[in-house]
Design an enzyme around this catalytic site. Structure first.
Site, PDB file in Angstrom:
ATOM      1  N   ILE A 168      15.564  27.298   9.656  1.00  0.00           N
ATOM      2  CA  ILE A 168      14.362  27.144  10.462  1.00  0.00           C
ATOM      3  C   ILE A 168      14.673  27.512  11.908  1.00  0.00           C
ATOM      4  O   ILE A 168      15.688  27.077  12.458  1.00  0.00           O
ATOM      5  CB  ILE A 168      13.849  25.686  10.403  1.00  0.00           C
ATOM      6  N   CYS A 169      13.800  28.314  12.498  1.00  0.00           N
ATOM      7  CA  CYS A 169      13.947  28.642  13.914  1.00  0.00           C
ATOM      8  C   CYS A 169      13.047  27.691  14.697  1.00  0.00           C
ATOM      9  O   CYS A 169      11.834  27.866  14.726  1.00  0.00           O
ATOM     10  CB  CYS A 169      13.546  30.089  14.163  1.00  0.00           C
ATOM     11  N   LEU A 170      13.662  26.677  15.288  1.00  0.00           N
ATOM     12  CA  LEU A 170      12.876  25.683  16.016  1.00  0.00           C
ATOM     13  C   LEU A 170      13.754  25.215  17.188  1.00  0.00           C
ATOM     14  O   LEU A 170      14.896  24.808  16.987  1.00  0.00           O
ATOM     15  CB  LEU A 170      12.546  24.518  15.077  1.00  0.00           C
TER      16      LEU A 170
END
Lengths: 148, 549
Positions: free
Chosen positions: A85-87
Site C-alpha cells: 500500500i502506498c500511504l
C-alpha cells in the site's frame, strides 16, 4: 519477549469496540500478527467487497509503523499486485500517536478516494487517468471476482 | 518519580525511608522500587489524561511547544533522531518540528496535569496476589510500603537454628505472627480467635507462654520440653526483660487498655519465629506446611478438610470433590446423549434407572460417535490435502521466473479451484485433481531440469573456449621456437658456405700461381695415392688445363 501494554490495550479495544466495517483479530500464535478484514466503502468501486489484509506490529511499534499488506487482489492505483500500500502515514509520516485503528481507517479512506497522482501500480494509475469510468468498472469487476 | 513529581511524593519519601529504618525489615520487590505508574490497573480514567503514545495515564508528563502532552519517556523516545538524520523529528500529533534537546521545545507539563494524573484511582499492584485495595495512585506507594498484606517483605523471623530468615513472604503472615506475639507478651494469651491462634502457632505458643510465666514468677523451672523450643529464639531472655520493662512503664498500661494497639510501635522489639518453618498440617493429612502456605493448603490441597456434597450431603475431601461430582447419584445432570439432541434433564440416579432404557439417542450413541470420528478423520485428511495443494500451487506460482509465465499461472490457479471444488462436492472423483497437480509437479521438475542442463551447457562451452585458447598459445610458442632453431641453422649453413668459398678461393689462387703443372701432377699423384677423391679432381684439372693449352 513480552508484549507491550499498549499493544494489549489496543487489541482489547479493537475486539471490544470495533470500528464499523473493519475487523481485526490477532493471530493465536503471534499476538503481533493480525488478520484484518476491511469492507469496501459504500459508493466506491469496492462496495460490497470484503478485503483481507495482514498486519504485523514490528518490534519497535509504536515508534515505527505497522506493516500492512492486502491479501485480496484489488484494482487500485495505490496498491500494487503484491498488495503493498502506498500511504504516507505508513512510511515517512508515521507518528507514534497513530494506532492500528486509525491506520485501518486511513486505508478504508484510501479505498474510497484513490489517488492516481501518487501511484504505486503505474499501469492502474495510467488507466485511471486515461479513462476513469473504465477503470472504475474494472475495479468493480475485480471486487466482484476476488472480494465477494 | 523523578524531578517533576508533585508535592505528594515529596512528602512521602522521608516517611517511607524512616519507616523502613524503623521496621528493620528489608524490602524485597515493589517496596524498594517506586510503584510503576504505567503498569497500574486504573479505574475510570478520562481520555484526556492518556498519553497519546503509550495510551496510559501520563507518567512524568512533558509538554511540547505546540501544546501537546506526553509521558516524558514516550516523548523522548518518539523524538529520537534517526541514525542518518534523514527524517526530521516532529510532534507525534501535529508533526511540528521539535528538537528534544531544546528546553523551549519540550518541557515539563504544568503541575496541575501531574496532580490530576496522580489523583487517578488505581488498584494496588498486588491485586494479583489478592489485595483488593484501591486508592489514588500517589497513595499506593505508602500502602505497599506500610500496609499492604500482600507486599513481599523478608521474613525476619528466627529459624530453628537461631539464624534470621531472609526469605520473602507476604506481609500478612508476618503481621499475624507479630500480633500473636504481642498479645502473649501483653496478656499471656492471644487476642485472636483460639483456633486460629492454635493453627497458626502450634507448639511454640506454649513455649512463649511459659517464658512469660517464668518472667512473672522467676522461681519456676522451665519444663524440659521447652528447652528445645527455646532455641527458636536467639535471645529469649530479652523478651522477658523487655516485657518486664513494659510492665513497669505507663506504656504497658496504655497498650493493655487499647485493643487496637498500633503494631509498628512494637515491631522492632518483638521477635517472631520464622513463618517458613515446616510443620505437619493440623488436620493430619500428612503434608508438611508452613505458616505461609497454610492458607492455600487448607483452601485447596488438604485432603482432610471435608466438605459436604451439595447434592447428596456426603462428606468429601476438597481435592476429591470434582471426582465425586462425576459420580454423585443425586446430582442434576443432562442426558449423556445431549450432544445428539436429547433434552432430558434429571438426577443421575434416574438416568441410570429409567431414562437410559427409554432414550433413543443413547441407543444411537455408539453409531453416532463412530460417525463423528470418521468425519473428524476425513476433515483432518482434507486439511492436510489442502495444505499440500497450497504448497504445490505456491511452487507453481513461483515458476514464472523459469519462463512460460502466463500459461503456468492460469493452469495452477485453475487446478487449485477445481480440485477444491471436486474434493468438497464430489469426493468420489479425487483422481483428477491429483493427476493435475502431478502434471504440474512434473512440469516444474522438467523446467528445473531444463534449467540445470542449460547451465551445464554454458559451463561446458566456456571451458571449451578456454581450452582452445590454451592450445593456440602452445602452438604459437612451439612455432616461435622452431623458427628460432631454423634461423640458427640457416646462419650456420651460411658460415659453412662462406668457409667453403674461402677454401675454394685459396685453392684456385694456389693453382693459378704455380708455374709447373707437372710438378703439380707429381704432387697430386702423391696425394692421389692417399686420396682417390683428390686424385680425380686433379685429373679433371689436368684435362681442363689441357684444353686451355
Amino acid at each position: 519477549m513480552s508484549l507491550p501494554k499498549r499493544i494489549i490495550k489496543e487489541t482489547e479495544r479493537l475486539v471490544s469496540d470495533p470500528v464499523p466495517g473493519i475487523n481485526a483479530e490477532p493471530h493465536d500464535d503471534n499476538l503481533r500478527y493480525f488478520n484484518v478484514t476491511i469492507d469496501g466503502p459504500s459508493s466506491s468501486p469496492y462496495e460490497g467487497g470484503k478485503f483481507k489484509l495482514e498486519l504485523f506490529l514490528p518490534e519497535d511499534y509504536p515508534m515505527v509503523a505497522p506493516k500492512i499488506r492486502f491479501l485480496t487482489k484489488i484494482y487500485h492505483p495505490n496498491i500494487d499486485r503484491l498488495g503493498r500500500i502506498c500511504l504516507d502515514v505508513l512510511k515517512a509520516n508515521w507518528s507514534p500517536a497513530l494506532q492500528i485503528r486509525t491506520i485501518l481507517l486511513s486505508i478504508q479512506a484510501l479505498l474510497g478516494a484513490p489517488n492516481p497522482d501518487d501511484p504505486l501500480a503505474n499501469d492502474v494509475a495510467q488507466a485511471w487517468k486515461d479513462n476513469e469510468v473504465e477503470a472504475v468498472k474494472t475495479a468493480q469487476a475485480w471486487t466482484k471476482e476476488f472480494a465477494v | 518519580m523523578p524531578e517533576t513529581e508533585t508535592y505528594h511524593s515529596e512528602t512521602i519519601y522521608p516517611v517511607i525511608a524512616s519507616d523502613i529504618a524503623m521496621q528493620g525489615t528489608k524490602t524485597i520487590d515493589s517496596l524498594n522500587r517506586l510503584v510503576d505508574y504505567s503498569s497500574l490497573d486504573y479505574i475510570d480514567v478520562p481520555g484526556h489524561l492518556l498519553c497519546p503514545i503509550c495510551q496510559y495515564p501520563f507518567v512524568n508528563p512533558y509538554t511540547t511547544k505546540c501544546g501537546h502532552t506526553f509521558c516524558k519517556e514516550c516523548l523522548i523516545q518518539a523524538l529520537e533522531p534517526n541514525v542518518d538524520l534523514s527524517v526530521e523529528c516532529r510532534c507525534p500529533i501535529d508533526r511540528r518540528p521539535l528538537n528534544r534537546d531544546y528546553v523551549e521545545d519540550i518541557f515539563p507539563a504544568p503541575k496541575i496535569i501531574s496532580n490530576m494524573v496522580n489523583d487517578l484511582v488505581a488498584y494496588c499492584p498486588n491485586k494479583s496476589r489478592g489485595c483488593q485495595f484501591q486508592d489514588q495512585r500517589w497513595l499506593l506507594q505508602r500502602h505497599i510500603k506500610d500496609v499492604c498484606d500482600y507486599a513481599l517483605i523478608s521474613c525476619g523471623g528466627i529459624k530453628e537454628d537461631g539464624s534470621v530468615c531472609s526469605q520473602p513472604t507476604h506481609r500478612k503472615f508476618i503481621m499475624e505472627e507479630r500480633r500473636i506475639q504481642r498479645d502473649y507478651l501483653l496478656y499471656g494469651y492471644s487476642m485472636l480467635p483460639p483456633t486460629n491462634a492454635r493453627l497458626m502457632y502450634g507448639s511454640s505458643n506454649i513455649h512463649t507462654k511459659n517464658n512469660i510465666k517464668d518472667s512473672a514468677s522467676s522461681s519456676e523451672s522451665v519444663e524440659t520440653k521447652d528447652k528445645s523450643n527455646s532455641l527458636k529464639f536467639d535471645q529469649p531472655s530479652k523478651n522477658n526483660l523487655h516485657l518486664n520493662a513494659i510492665k513497669d512503664t505507663k506504656l504497658y498500661q496504655k497498650l493493655a487498655s487499647q485493643d487496637d494497639m498500633p503494631l509498628l510501635e512494637l515491631q522492632e522489639d518483638i521477635q517472631i519465629p520464622c513463618v517458613h518453618q515446616e510443620s505437619d498440617c493440623a488436620n493430619g493429612c500428612g503434608i508438611k506446611i508452613t505458616k505461609a502456605t497454610k492458607e492455600a493448603h487448607n483452601n485447596i490441597g488438604c485432603t482432610k478438610v471435608m466438605l459436604s456434597c451439595e447434592y447428596c450431603e456426603l462428606q468429601v475431601a476438597k481435592p476429591k470433590l470434582n471426582l465425586h461430582f462425576e459420580q454423585c447419584p443425586e446430582m442434576t445432570i443432562s442426558c449423556s446423549a445431549k450432544a445428539y439432541g436429547c433434552t432430558w434433564i434429571g438426577i443421575r440416579r434416574d438416568l441410570e434407572a429409567e431414562h437410559q432404557s427409554k432414550c433413543h439417542f443413547i441407543a444411537m450413541v455408539p453409531f453416532l460417535s463412530k460417525q463423528d470420528k470418521k468425519i473428524e478423520l476425513l476433515e483432518k485428511e482434507n486439511k492436510s490435502l489442502r495444505y499440500h495443494l497450497d504448497n504445490i500451487s505456491q511452487s507453481l506460482a513461483n515458476l514464472p521466473s523459469f519462463g512460460n509465465i502466463n500459461r503456468n499461472d492460469s493452469v495452477s490457479s485453475d487446478s487449485t479451484t477445481y480440485s477444491i471444488e471436486t474434493t468438497e462436492s464430489l469426493g468420489a472423483l479425487p483422481v483428477l485433481p491429483v493427476d493435475l497437480s502431478m502434471t504440474n509437479a512434473s512440469i516444474s521438475h522438467m523446467l528445473m531440469e531444463n534449467d540445470r542442463l542449460r547451465a551445464d551447457l554454458d559451463h561446458l562451452t566456456t571451458s571449451l573456449a578456454e581450452l582452445e585458447m590454451k592450445q593456440n598459445t602452445l602452438f604459437m610458442q612451439e612455432n616461435f621456437r622452431n623458427q628460432e632453431v631454423m634461423h640458427s641453422i640457416k646462419g650456420m649453413i651460411n658460415t659453412l658456405r662462406q668457409q667453403i668459398h674461402y677454401i675454394l678461393l685459396e685453392h684456385r689462387a694456389f693453382t693459378t700461381n704455380s708455374s709447373n703443372p707437372v710438378h703439380i701432377i707429381n704432387q697430386s699423384s702423391k696425394v692421389a695415392s692417399t686420396n682417390p677423391e683428390l686424385l680425380r679432381r686433379r685429373l679433371s684439372d689436368i684435362t681442363r688445363q689441357d684444353v686451355k693449352l
